[in-house]
Design a protein around this motif. Structure first.
Motif, PDB file in Angstrom:
ATOM      1  N   ALA A  94       0.846  -1.199   0.000  1.00 57.80           N
ATOM      2  CA  ALA A  94       0.000   0.000   0.000  1.00 57.80           C
ATOM      3  C   ALA A  94       0.881   1.248   0.000  1.00 57.80           C
ATOM      4  N   GLY A  95       0.341   2.340  -0.515  1.00 62.00           N
ATOM      5  CA  GLY A  95       1.109   3.579  -0.568  1.00 62.00           C
ATOM      6  C   GLY A  95       1.289   4.189   0.814  1.00 62.00           C
ATOM      7  N   VAL A  96       2.305   5.066   0.945  1.00 60.42           N
ATOM      8  CA  VAL A  96       2.580   5.645   2.270  1.00 60.42           C
ATOM      9  C   VAL A  96       1.406   6.466   2.788  1.00 60.42           C
ATOM     10  N   ALA A  97       0.629   7.063   1.874  1.00 65.06           N
ATOM     11  CA  ALA A  97      -0.498   7.877   2.316  1.00 65.06           C
ATOM     12  C   ALA A  97      -1.424   7.033   3.188  1.00 65.06           C
ATOM     13  N   TYR A  98      -1.538   5.735   2.869  1.00 61.42           N
ATOM     14  CA  TYR A  98      -2.396   4.850   3.661  1.00 61.42           C
ATOM     15  C   TYR A  98      -1.666   4.361   4.913  1.00 61.42           C
ATOM     16  N   THR A  99      -0.427   3.885   4.724  1.00 62.97           N
ATOM     17  CA  THR A  99       0.247   3.264   5.867  1.00 62.97           C
ATOM     18  C   THR A  99       0.584   4.265   6.968  1.00 62.97           C
ATOM     19  N   GLU A 100       0.822   5.528   6.609  1.00 62.17           N
ATOM     20  CA  GLU A 100       1.161   6.459   7.696  1.00 62.17           C
ATOM     21  C   GLU A 100      -0.071   6.801   8.525  1.00 62.17           C
ATOM     22  N   LYS A 101      -1.250   6.462   7.994  1.00 62.81           N
ATOM     23  CA  LYS A 101      -2.486   6.670   8.752  1.00 62.81           C
ATOM     24  C   LYS A 101      -2.720   5.539   9.752  1.00 62.81           C
ATOM     25  N   LEU A 102      -2.160   4.361   9.426  1.00 59.54           N
ATOM     26  CA  LEU A 102      -2.421   3.181  10.259  1.00 59.54           C
ATOM     27  C   LEU A 102      -1.646   3.254  11.562  1.00 59.54           C
ATOM     28  N   ARG A 103      -2.222   2.669  12.607  1.00 60.97           N
ATOM     29  CA  ARG A 103      -1.479   2.624  13.861  1.00 60.97           C
ATOM     30  C   ARG A 103      -0.843   1.252  13.956  1.00 60.97           C
ATOM     31  N   SER A 104       0.396   1.232  14.487  1.00 64.57           N
ATOM     32  CA  SER A 104       1.118  -0.046  14.460  1.00 64.57           C
ATOM     33  C   SER A 104       0.389  -1.109  15.275  1.00 64.57           C
ATOM     34  N   GLY A 105      -0.303  -0.699  16.344  1.00 65.73           N
ATOM     35  CA  GLY A 105      -1.056  -1.669  17.142  1.00 65.73           C
ATOM     36  C   GLY A 105      -2.125  -2.360  16.319  1.00 65.73           C
ATOM     37  N   THR A 106      -2.781  -1.594  15.453  1.00 67.05           N
ATOM     38  CA  THR A 106      -3.826  -2.170  14.601  1.00 67.05           C
ATOM     39  C   THR A 106      -3.216  -3.238  13.696  1.00 67.05           C
ATOM     40  N   LEU A 107      -2.031  -2.923  13.145  1.00 61.53           N
ATOM     41  CA  LEU A 107      -1.359  -3.884  12.270  1.00 61.53           C
ATOM     42  C   LEU A 107      -1.030  -5.162  13.025  1.00 61.53           C
ATOM     43  N   ILE A 108      -0.458  -5.000  14.215  1.00 58.04           N
ATOM     44  CA  ILE A 108      -0.020  -6.181  14.967  1.00 58.04           C
ATOM     45  C   ILE A 108      -1.223  -7.020  15.368  1.00 58.04           C
ATOM     46  N   ASN A 109      -2.284  -6.363  15.801  1.00 55.33           N
ATOM     47  CA  ASN A 109      -3.497  -7.090  16.178  1.00 55.33           C
ATOM     48  C   ASN A 109      -4.067  -7.846  14.978  1.00 55.33           C
ATOM     49  N   ALA A 110      -4.059  -7.187  13.813  1.00 51.25           N
ATOM     50  CA  ALA A 110      -4.609  -7.831  12.621  1.00 51.25           C
ATOM     51  C   ALA A 110      -3.763  -9.043  12.239  1.00 51.25           C
ATOM     52  N   LEU A 111      -2.433  -8.878  12.294  1.00 45.42           N
ATOM     53  CA  LEU A 111      -1.554  -9.938  11.813  1.00 45.42           C
ATOM     54  C   LEU A 111      -1.501 -11.135  12.750  1.00 45.42           C
ATOM     55  N   PHE A 112      -1.639 -10.895  14.040  1.00 43.58           N
ATOM     56  CA  PHE A 112      -1.505 -12.021  14.960  1.00 43.58           C
ATOM     57  C   PHE A 112      -2.849 -12.499  15.490  1.00 43.58           C
ATOM     58  N   THR A 113      -3.537 -11.657  16.263  1.00 39.67           N
ATOM     59  CA  THR A 113      -4.771 -12.129  16.895  1.00 39.67           C
ATOM     60  C   THR A 113      -5.860 -12.438  15.879  1.00 39.67           C
ATOM     61  N   GLU A 114      -6.182 -11.467  15.043  1.00 40.35           N
ATOM     62  CA  GLU A 114      -7.337 -11.645  14.165  1.00 40.35           C
ATOM     63  C   GLU A 114      -7.093 -12.677  13.071  1.00 40.35           C
ATOM     64  N   ALA A 115      -5.862 -12.712  12.541  1.00 41.06           N
ATOM     65  CA  ALA A 115      -5.567 -13.705  11.502  1.00 41.06           C
ATOM     66  C   ALA A 115      -5.770 -15.110  12.064  1.00 41.06           C
ATOM     67  N   LYS A 116      -5.344 -15.301  13.314  1.00 45.08           N
ATOM     68  CA  LYS A 116      -5.468 -16.618  13.931  1.00 45.08           C
ATOM     69  C   LYS A 116      -6.941 -16.977  14.105  1.00 45.08           C
ATOM     70  N   ARG A 117      -7.711 -16.008  14.571  1.00 47.46           N
ATOM     71  CA  ARG A 117      -9.134 -16.281  14.791  1.00 47.46           C
ATOM     72  C   ARG A 117      -9.845 -16.552  13.468  1.00 47.46           C
ATOM     73  N   ALA A 118      -9.476 -15.802  12.442  1.00 44.16           N
ATOM     74  CA  ALA A 118     -10.128 -15.993  11.145  1.00 44.16           C
ATOM     75  C   ALA A 118      -9.843 -17.405  10.619  1.00 44.16           C
ATOM     76  N   ALA A 119      -8.587 -17.853  10.847  1.00 45.45           N
ATOM     77  CA  ALA A 119      -8.220 -19.173  10.341  1.00 45.45           C
ATOM     78  C   ALA A 119      -8.943 -20.284  11.096  1.00 45.45           C
ATOM     79  N   MET A 120      -9.387 -19.993  12.333  1.00 45.08           N
ATOM     80  CA  MET A 120     -10.054 -21.015  13.131  1.00 45.08           C
ATOM     81  C   MET A 120     -11.503 -21.242  12.690  1.00 45.08           C
ATOM     82  N   PHE A 121     -11.972 -20.373  11.790  1.00 45.09           N
ATOM     83  CA  PHE A 121     -13.365 -20.473  11.357  1.00 45.09           C
ATOM     84  C   PHE A 121     -13.674 -21.860  10.785  1.00 45.09           C
TER      85      PHE A 121
END
Ligand code: ADP
Length: 644
Positions: free
Chosen positions: A142-169
């Motif tokens: 994604a372009g920097v205009a998008y990534t600089e808006k994101l908070r790193s906590g949101t990224l980490i939560n998405a990559l670890f917690t939520e990805a795991k839960r989604a895969a458990m579906f």
């Protein structure tokens, strides 16, 4: 540059159930074939368990009565079915044959269970890895205009917690199918043993299960969503604070921060306890009802339906195997809704990130620069959302037309907020002009392949970007094929070689997260060496000497001077200090997003009053460090004074 494989623009939420079924297996990385194999294995295991238990019934009767199965055939349909099945296989169901058959069945079932558990673990973990890496890919593309808006906590939560839960579906869905099948098998068995007792037992079970699961699903659906949000908040909070330890210290906020962290965690604790309360309630209710029901059943079975003790024993055995299954079913139902929520969340951010993927329609290589870089009426405006308090987004660059000559050094000068960094970001297309265009010789920037353009432009930003690894790894980042010789030459040219050599492990010294083990000047020189190693034809530096001690500054300036003398590199320096400007062939002065002067020092002294004032102030000031930001403030005050 190929972005991560994800092209859907319509969110899952908006697709009908058919669309969801078509898209979801691929989205969560769990192929339908794998799903079908695991469900098939589950069904086989359950069927074997049912048959195994069914065979216990004749075994116990044979042991108890000493008769053969033919004599007992009238007693129960289970016996008749057993007789027919064994006759079909050409076997006579003696006690020994029955026991051997049960043993073989149990063994085979265990083998299948093992294969099933392994496949489930494999496919779940594969799905987690796939969801997380695809999401990570989408963020990086994604372009920097998008990534600089994101908070790193949101990224980490998405990559670890939520990805795991989604895969458990998929696993939760398999649990539901498996529980339902177990119910069918066990209930059939119960009906065969005694349909009257079954009706009573199931009646009791269904009433309890219905009320319990209804309230539990409703409760945990809500908590599931809230846990997700609380997790996101907590991860965001923590990652943000990790970067602020120094601030926490100097402001004596340790106790406050610890209390805040505790409060965030307490909220998560309450939600998790809520979920646990629902589960505990289910367990207590079901088990309580089971004990009461069992007593009622024992009474009815022996007194009213006149079942033998062996029949009653088997009946209760099956019924008690059924109990955890109803529990499994309601847990799986709760999980299904929680995991579905995670899938929709990952889906939302995937679509958002892919919508912001950088556009790369360029096909041409980067030209060998002869004339230079031309800005043609370039304007740039940051999105309004970046300035929530402003009525309209401020114009960071307005109608900028400049020529940056090839193989020379151009300095960008101007007060802070003038648009210098924005202008620099436009060159490697980290941002796209809102109007106008940029040309490299006669080739428009958008026609050049993005990877070719980025390889041709090396960027050294003010906060030198250092990864946690060895010095060699840092220098090699972006050019993995560089030889040790090339690395050392680049380090040498950036005047970094001697300090690297003086370090305990030389080029193999680990520099720590964000280079904490290096001084500001050393980090800058490493970043410069990395840029030199890239042998880029355009070198873009955001005032490389502003944070340096005198010795490092001289070193970096000497490095740049050598590069300038070689005449192969187009150097653009954002200048915060007048000393930098002195070495430039060409100067561009910006103010409020507009070019207010271009040319050599001499030309600007005659044409551009702002520049003249800055230089006058500097030559007049005895103690000032020639910092343009501070000088520009002085100039503005002086101009105001002059006008009043
Ligand atoms: P300079 O480098 O000369 O200090 P910048 O290019 O950083 O100036 O900033 C120019 C203008 O753009 C300023 O008004 C600044 O507030 C705004 N700006 C800079 N970066 C961003 C950003 N990431 N998001 C929104 N606005 C920005």
């Amino acid at each position: 540059m190929k972005s991560s494989e994800f092209s859907r623009t319509e969110p899952l939420e908006k697709l009908g159930w058919r669309g969801r079924i078509a898209v979801t297996p691929d989205f969560i990385g769990y192929p339908i074939s794998a799903f079908a194999i695991i469900v098939g294995l589950t069904l086989a295991v359950t069927l074997m368990e049912g048959v195994g238990i069914a065979l216990l019934y004749p075994i116990i009767e044979l042991l108890q009565t000493g008769q053969n199965l033919e004599q007992l055939a009238d007693r129960s349909p289970v016996f008749r079915v057993t007789l027919t099945s064994f006759a079909f296989l050409g076997l006579r169901p003696t006690l020994e044959v029955l026991m051997l058959a049960t043993g073989a069945l149990i063994l085979f079932r265990q083998i299948l269970t093992y294969i099933m558990s392994l496949s489930r673990a494999y496919f779940s973990q594969r799905a987690v890895a796939r969801i997380a890496s695809r999401t990570f890919g989408l963020f990086t593309f994604a372009g920097v205009a998008y990534t600089e808006k994101l908070r790193s906590g949101t990224l980490i939560n998405a990559l670890f917690t939520e990805a795991k839960r989604a895969a458990m579906f998929a696993a939760a869905l398999q649990n539901i199918i498996s529980s339902m099948f177990k119910i069918i098998v066990f209930v059939t068995l119960l009906l065969f043993i005694s349909w009257q007792a079954t009706l009573v037992g199931l009646g009791l079970l269904l009433v309890v299960a219905f009320f319990v699961s209804r309230s539990a699903v409703r409760g945990t659906k809500l908590s599931g969503q809230m846990i997700n949000e609380a997790n996101d908040r907590l991860t965001r909070y923590t990652t943000e604070r990790f970067a602020l330890f120094r601030l926490i210290k100097v402001q004596s906020m340790e106790a406050v921060e610890t209390a805040l962290f505790r409060r965030e965690f307490d909220e998560l604790r309450d939600l998790n306890v809520d979920v646990a309360r629902y589960s505990a309630r289910i367990q207590v209710l079901i088990e309580g009802a089971a004990i009461v029901g069992a007593f009622a059943l024992i009474y009815l079975a022996t007194e009213v339906f006149s079942l033998s003790l062996a029949t009653l024993g088997i009946f209760l055995l099956v019924l008690f195997r059924l109990l955890p299954v109803t529990q499994e079913l309601s847990v799986a139902r709760q999980q299904l809704s929680a995991y579905l929520h995670a899938i929709l969340y990952i889906d939302r951010i995937s679509i958002e990130a892919s919508a912001h993927a950088e556009q790369d329609n360029g096909t041409l290589p980067f030209p060998k620069l002869r004339q230079g870089i031309r800005f043609e009426a370039v304007s740039f405006q940051y999105p309004l959302e970046a300035h929530p308090d402003a009525a309209s987004a401020p114009v960071a660059l307005a109608d900028v037309s400049i020529d940056i000559p090839a193989c020379q050094t151009t300095a960008l000068l101007g007060p802070s907020g003038a648009g210098k960094s924005t202008l620099a970001d436009l060159i490697p297309r980290l941002r796209e002009p809102t109007e106008g265009r940029i040309l490299f010789d006669d080739t428009a920037a958008v026609d050049i392949r993005l990877d070719a353009l980025r390889r041709a432009v090396a960027l050294v930003s003010q906060d030198a970007l250092i990864i946690d690894g060895t010095i060699t790894e840092n220098l090699r980042y972006g050019r993995p094929d560089a030889t040790q010789q090339e690395i050392e030459t680049a380090a040498h040219d950036a005047f970094a070689h001697s300090f690297i050599e003086a370090m305990p492990q030389g080029y193999d010294t680990i520099v720590g997260e964000r280079g904490v083990l290096l001084s500001g000047g050393q980090k800058q020189r490493l970043a410069l060496a990395r840029a030199l190693l890239a042998q880029a034809s355009v070198l873009l530096l955001d005032e490389p000497t502003s944070a340096l001690d005198a010795e490092s500054e001289t070193a970096v300036q000497r490095a740049l001077a050598t590069l300038q003398d070689d005449g192969n590199t187009t150097i653009i320096i954002i200048a915060h200090r007048l000393s930098t400007v002195r070495h430039a062939d060409h100067i561009v002065v910006l103010e409020n997003g507009c070019v207010i002067g271009t040319g050599t020092h001499d030309a600007l002294m005659t044409d551009t009053s702002w520049y003249r004032k800055i230089v006058d102030l500097q030559t007049g000031a005895s103690t000032d460090t020639d910092n343009i930001a501070s000088l520009s403030r002085n100039v503005q005050t002086t101009s105001k004074e002059n006008t009043t």
